[in-house]
Design an enzyme around this catalytic site. Sequence first.
Site, mmCIF file in Angstrom:
data_model
loop_
_atom_site.group_PDB
_atom_site.id
_atom_site.type_symbol
_atom_site.label_atom_id
_atom_site.label_comp_id
_atom_site.label_asym_id
_atom_site.label_seq_id
_atom_site.Cartn_x
_atom_site.Cartn_y
_atom_site.Cartn_z
ATOM 1 N N GLU A 73 41.130 -4.464 54.289
ATOM 2 C CA GLU A 73 40.824 -3.972 52.942
ATOM 3 C C GLU A 73 41.211 -4.991 51.870
ATOM 4 O O GLU A 73 42.091 -5.838 52.084
ATOM 5 C CB GLU A 73 41.539 -2.645 52.699
ATOM 6 N N HIS A 97 36.664 4.059 57.124
ATOM 7 C CA HIS A 97 37.675 4.825 57.862
ATOM 8 C C HIS A 97 37.785 6.250 57.341
ATOM 9 O O HIS A 97 37.451 6.548 56.189
ATOM 10 C CB HIS A 97 39.043 4.135 57.780
#
Length: 197
Positions: free
Chosen positions: A92, A11
């Site tokens: 994550e 990201h």
Amino acid sequence: MNRAPIYFVRHGETDWNAEGRLQGQRDTPLNRKGLAQAAEAGERLRGLLGDGLADLPYLASPMERTRHTMEGLRTALGLDPAGYVTDPRLREIGFGAWEGLTWKDVRRSDPARAQARDRDRWGYCPPGEGAESYAMVAERVRPLLESLDRPTIIVAHGGVARAVMVTLGAASREEAPHLEILQGRILVFEAGGRRWA
């Protein structure tokens, strides 16, 4: 694993990235630089793959920063921004009680645990609810990776990239936790190796 290529995008930048804070499973938005990195990743994908991008599977972590990165890169490719699938296995690594802290904060407030992690970056699980080790993340993503049967674009996180590297045999458990995972670039996994594009 012998498999089709994976085009992995971390990201774009968030303010917490810029401040060196552990985001983990906290939802944080992209900043201006992160939005630009998402578009840059789309342009890099076009350069790598040319035509046929619309026909490939696009998978993302369900977190805000990864969804917005995916939507930005798809927009840059001229594709429907919403034409992708999220998968919770790509979220994550959880840093538990350390989320929101910098590593400097962790070393000051929890030196014994910070040293334990330094001794075993791959296997160490921080304190607190939702915390994980890289080894745990690798077990989480393994079934997803095993299910991929054609070239795939994935937008996820730095911790997930390290777990993917080890699972695919593209880095050792000792090496992966120390590698920098770049934003706005494409990490290509193919033929048991890895390269940046």
